[in-house]
Structure formats: C-alpha cells, structure tokens
Design a protein around this motif. Structure first.
Motif, PDB file in Angstrom:
ATOM      1  N   SER A  10      -3.300  -8.110   7.192  1.00 46.86           N
ATOM      2  CA  SER A  10      -3.382  -6.656   7.048  1.00 46.86           C
ATOM      3  C   SER A  10      -3.116  -5.964   8.385  1.00 46.86           C
ATOM      4  O   SER A  10      -2.366  -4.979   8.450  1.00 46.86           O
ATOM      5  CB  SER A  10      -4.766  -6.261   6.529  1.00 46.86           C
ATOM      6  N   LYS A  12       1.066   1.363   1.889  1.00 50.81           N
ATOM      7  CA  LYS A  12       0.629   1.864   3.193  1.00 50.81           C
ATOM      8  C   LYS A  12       1.779   2.605   3.863  1.00 50.81           C
ATOM      9  O   LYS A  12       2.930   2.166   3.780  1.00 50.81           O
ATOM     10  CB  LYS A  12       0.162   0.719   4.100  1.00 50.81           C
ATOM     11  N   SER A  56      -6.701   0.037  13.591  1.00 55.44           N
ATOM     12  CA  SER A  56      -6.962  -0.389  12.198  1.00 55.44           C
ATOM     13  C   SER A  56      -8.422  -0.247  11.809  1.00 55.44           C
ATOM     14  O   SER A  56      -8.936  -0.974  10.948  1.00 55.44           O
ATOM     15  CB  SER A  56      -6.474  -1.819  11.951  1.00 55.44           C
ATOM     16  N   GLY A 107      -3.344   4.560   3.288  1.00 58.84           N
ATOM     17  CA  GLY A 107      -2.911   3.740   2.172  1.00 58.84           C
ATOM     18  C   GLY A 107      -3.658   4.025   0.891  1.00 58.84           C
ATOM     19  O   GLY A 107      -4.694   4.687   0.877  1.00 58.84           O
ATOM     20  N   THR A 146      -0.992  -2.508  -3.115  1.00 58.81           N
ATOM     21  CA  THR A 146      -1.229  -1.615  -1.981  1.00 58.81           C
ATOM     22  C   THR A 146       0.058  -0.942  -1.509  1.00 58.81           C
ATOM     23  O   THR A 146       1.109  -1.580  -1.414  1.00 58.81           O
ATOM     24  CB  THR A 146      -1.848  -2.390  -0.799  1.00 58.81           C
ATOM     25  N   GLU A 195       0.028  -3.447   9.406  1.00 58.63           N
ATOM     26  CA  GLU A 195      -0.224  -2.088   9.899  1.00 58.63           C
ATOM     27  C   GLU A 195       0.409  -1.866  11.273  1.00 58.63           C
ATOM     28  O   GLU A 195       0.890  -0.767  11.568  1.00 58.63           O
ATOM     29  CB  GLU A 195      -1.728  -1.821   9.902  1.00 58.63           C
ATOM     30  N   ILE A 247      -2.447   4.562  10.146  1.00 59.29           N
ATOM     31  CA  ILE A 247      -1.806   4.416   8.837  1.00 59.29           C
ATOM     32  C   ILE A 247      -2.738   4.985   7.771  1.00 59.29           C
ATOM     33  O   ILE A 247      -3.939   5.176   8.002  1.00 59.29           O
ATOM     34  CB  ILE A 247      -1.472   2.941   8.506  1.00 59.29           C
TER      35      ILE A 247
END
Length: 532
Positions: free
Chosen positions: A197, A232, A159, A247, A230, A201, A245
């Motif tokens: 978050s 993603k 991330s 987004g 958002t 993810e 990922i």
C-alpha cells in the motif's frame, strides 16, 4: 517629500479597508458615526443615527442580540474586557439585513469604569453569505461521506490517515474516526499488505497517476482476510502541491470468495460504469435534442396577419445536465407561446425538474393562451410534486403569448428577470405598472400571478434570458449585469435578434476573466416583422 499628517494617514487606511469609525461616550450616552458607518447602518451622510449599543434588541437580529449584549456587558463591567469584537446581523431601517463586523476599545477611569468606547465597523455581508454557502456545501459533502457504505480516507505524504469516514473507522474496529488520525496501514495490517500500500501511494504521489479499481487483499492478522476494490488518487492543494493521496475502498470479500467468478464480476463492474456513462451521455443528448435551436418564423401556415415574428436562440449549458431551457408553443395558427425557465442548481436534480416542467407544459396547454394562468398551473403542479417528494427546488420562468390576430403581447413572470425590449430603436428592460412577477415555480402551491399586455406595434424586438449571461464576472469580481448588457445593445440599435444574441454572447465572454461563462446560458428572442 511632504508626509501626510498621522490623522490623514489613518483616514486613508480606513478608506482603503472600507471601514468606518464610531465613538460612544458611555457616561453621556452620546454616540457618533463616520459617514462610512452611517452608510452601513442605512443612513445618509451627516444624518443622526440612533445609539445601536444602548438598545441592541431594536437593531440586531433576534438570534444575535444575546451574544451582542454579553460581549458588551463584559466590556462595560469595571476593569472588564479591553477589546469589544463581534460579528452580528444588523437590521437596517429598510428592514434589509446586513452582517457587520464591529470592533472597539475602551477608555476607563481610575476605578476601572468605562468612560468611552471607540472602534471600527465594516459590512461583511458578502463574506458571511459566502461562508454560510460554503458551510452548507461542506455539510452536504460530509453527509455523503459519513453515510456512504464505502470506505473513504485521506492520507498525508507519510501515508498517515488525516481523515476517514465512519465506514472505514468501524471496519478497523474504532468507534471514533479521530482514533485513526496519525496511524498508517502499518499500525493496522501486516507488513506485506502495508508495504504494498505504501509503495502504491508513493508512486501515485510521484507520478500523479491514479490507481483505479485495484483488487487488494487486506491481511489483518487477528481476523479473516478481506478483499477490497480500491481507487486511489493524488491529493493536491489549491496550488497544485501534492499533500498526499485520497481513496475509496469497497469491500468485495463475498465476491472474491468465489474465485471462479472474480473475472466476471470485475468485468461486470466495469461494464456498469460504462453503462452509467453512456446513460448520462444519452440523457444529455436527449436534453439537447428537445431544444429547438433553429425555431421557425411564425405564423408557419397559411394564416394571413399584419405581423409576424422571427425567432432566434442561444443555448450553451455549463455542464452535462443543464437546468435552463426554453419552449416555443404553437397555440393556434395565429397564437404562439414563448417560455424560458431557469431551474435552481445544476446536474441530475436540475435536469429532472426540467423534465417534469416539460411534461407539465404539455399538461397546461389548455391554459397556454393566458400567461398568468399558465404559470399558475405550472407552479401549482410542480409545487405539489416537490412537496410530496420532500424536495426543495424551484425554477424561475417568464412566459408570454404572441397573438398575431389581436396583435398583442401578453406576459407574466415567475420570479424571472424581465426581458429586453426594443421600441423606437431603443432597448430597455421590460417593465409594467401592473404586478406581473409572482414567486418562482415550485415554492408554494396556488400562488397568484399577474399579467400585462402590450400591442405588438410597440415591439420591434424582445430578448429573454437566464442569469448565466449577466452574472459573468471580470477579474475584479464585478458582474457585467443587466444594465451593462442593455447599454451594449443600445450601442448597436440596428441588429436583428440573431445578431443581438451573438453580440451578447461575445460581450459576456470578452468581459469575463474565466474560460467559461460559469453557468448555463440560455436566450430566446424574436423580431416583430410587419407584413406587406
């Protein structure tokens, strides 16, 4: 087993790599090239070719000469560079431009002066052209990403940001996008938001299921909270392995600040997306509806003529918004115009040009009896529209007029491939001693076009097509080509137009290694029928 001599193995290796060799006696100025290199330079085997190293300004593209001279100078100076390596554009004797990759090494005397150079050479035009095309695509994508107001980002499996656009960097207080690389949400937001978050993810990477239009509260700590909508999705490499990922986030703080409107706004956004999809579908249906997939024979009324024509067509777009189309224009009871067009590219831009051309076809009906003037009018009007709008687009076209009263077939081309014609049971590509091919439509206003005429008695069948049918490739990257399709048709000389089109579609599909043709396929054909 007998081993090949080293020099034979070296020659085999060069042949396998498609490279050629060269030698240059620097002191005497003599240069020699292998036959493979001669072919790259545009000369016959065994021919004497000039020394391209001594006067590069005569042989290389003006933008590459200085680079070539600098690299060569570093090689030739005493105790200079040991390896000569350059990619440059070479101008062949026929003025065609070829990308060459030239590599070389040198032999020096005791004082470090270069005595001889030798090396290899290979034509890398296809790869270079592909790289330039890819570079242009990347540039266009980068322009979109860097100028869109929404935040766009890619994160690795930990991330951490590996790519962000300017909108996101500025929102987070960074002038340079690179300052964010390697950071995560934990370095920017409070733990509650960052932990959620990260959990989202991890789930996306594990399940492959995207997170769509999620309303998220961003808690910064040092500034007021913001709200973003958002989306993603999992980021995969070309082999399908998860790399992280990516987004897109749109700031919706102003909307969320009035909570009573939150549900309505969310519903409205979804509704707009549905409307957009519906509009695209409607545009696709409209585009398909104007294609006459079952054109009627001509003449259609009571006109009595010695000849008639029976039309057939195939239309298979590669995407929702196609750039290929054909038209069947009734000029009079005994005259009919046939037009086929291929607009550059695909998608909405191409479909808009298609729409403009269809409108211009109606505008130019007064000149539709003359193949060359009809194309002149289409081109002049389209070029002025595109130039005024600052758009660089073009379309190739082939137009012909079948006159059953005069029993003639008049034709002209705007940069479009010439059709197949069958006469006396043999199929060939239509050719003319006259200049019948002008520039593609939309490139330059007032461009001239020429036309030629054939008696209908010479024509048994005519097939017009766009490039999607002959540019299909097999697993080796080879195209079936116009010549290949022509050869297939000649194996089945008794097919009518509809059967011939079916054969071409099936042959192209059997030839390709893909599940699709890879481009729009559009063909329009007719058989000449003698009445009575």
């Amino acid at each position: 087993m007998m081993q090949a001599p080293p020099e034979d193995r070296y020659e085999l290796a060069l042949r396998a790599s498609n490279e050629g060799i060269w030698q240059w006696d620097v002191q005497k100025g003599y240069v020699s090239y292998s036959d493979r290199v001669l072919s790259f330079l545009g000369y016959e085997e065994g021919a004497e070719a000039p020394n391209i190293f001594m006067r590069p300004e005569y042989f290389f593209h003006e933008n590459d000469v200085a680079k070539f001279e600098r690299a060569l100078a570093k090689m030739l100076e005493p105790n200079g560079e040991e390896i000569f390596a350059i990619d440059c554009r070479y101008i062949r004797p026929d003025e065609a431009v070829t990308w060459l990759r030239i590599r070389g090494a040198c032999i020096r005397d005791a004082s470090g002066e270069t005595l001889r150079m030798a090396g290899s050479m290979i034509d890398i035009s296809k790869r270079k052209n592909a790289e330039l095309a890819l570079e242009e695509e990347r540039h266009l994508l980068n322009q979109l990403i860097e100028n869109i107001p929404s935040s766009i980002y890619f994160k690795d499996t930990e991330s951490r940001f590996v790519m962000v656009n300017k909108a996101l960097a500025h929102k987070m207080g960074y002038e340079n996008v690179h300052d964010l690389y390697g950071l995560s949400d934990h370095d920017v937001f409070d733990d509650a938001h960052a932990n959620k978050s990260r959990a989202d993810e991890l789930r996306i990477m594990a399940t492959g299921e995207p997170l769509e239009e999620s309303l998220e509260r961003e808690v910064w700590g040092n500034q007021p909270d913001t709200w973003v909508l958002t989306t993603k999705l999992p980021w995969h490499d070309r082999n399908g392995k998860v790399k992280g990922i990516f987004g897109v986030s749109s700031d919706v703080t102003d909307i969320v600040s009035v909570q009573i409107r939150l549900a309505n706004v969310t519903e409205e956004l979804k509704h707009r997306n549905e409307e957009y999809a519906q509009e695209l579908e409607l545009a696709r249906q409209i585009q398909y509806s104007v294609i006459d997939s079952t054109p009627l024979p001509f003449p259609r009324d009571e006109a009595v003529t010695r000849y008639g024509v029976e039309f057939s067509s195939r239309y298979l777009p590669d995407s929702e918004m196609a750039g290929d189309f054909f038209e069947n224009l009734k000029i009079s009871d005994t005259k009919v115009g046939v037009l086929i067009c291929d607009v550059m590219g695909h998608g909405v831009r191409a479909s808009l040009v298609v729409a403009m051309l269809r409108g211009l076809v109606e505008k130019e009906r007064e000149s539709s009896e003359s193949a060359d003037w009809f194309l002149y009018g289409l081109n002049d009007s389209l070029a002025k529209i595109l130039n005024h709008a600052g758009i660089q687009m073009f379309a190739t076209a082939f137009y012909a007029v079948v006159d059953l009263e005069k029993e003639t077939f008049q034709y002209a081309s705007a940069g479009h491939p010439m059709p197949f014609i069958k006469r006396n049971g043999k199929v060939e590509v239509l050719s003319s001693e006259k200049i019948v091919r002008g520039p593609a439509l939309g490139l330059m206003p007032e461009a001239p076009y020429g036309a030629d005429t054939l008696p209908l008695s010479e024509i048994e069948q005519l097939i017009m097509y766009t490039d999607g049918i002959y540019e299909v490739e097999n697993s080796k990257g080879e195209q079936i080509g116009v010549e290949g399709l022509c050869a297939i048709l000649n194996k089945h000389p008794k097919l009518n137009a509809d059967e011939a089109l079916h054969l071409l579609m099936q042959s192209a599909k059997d030839f390709t290694s893909a599940n699709s043709y890879g481009d729009d396929v559009c063909m329009f054909a007719f058989d000449v029928i003698k009445n009575g």
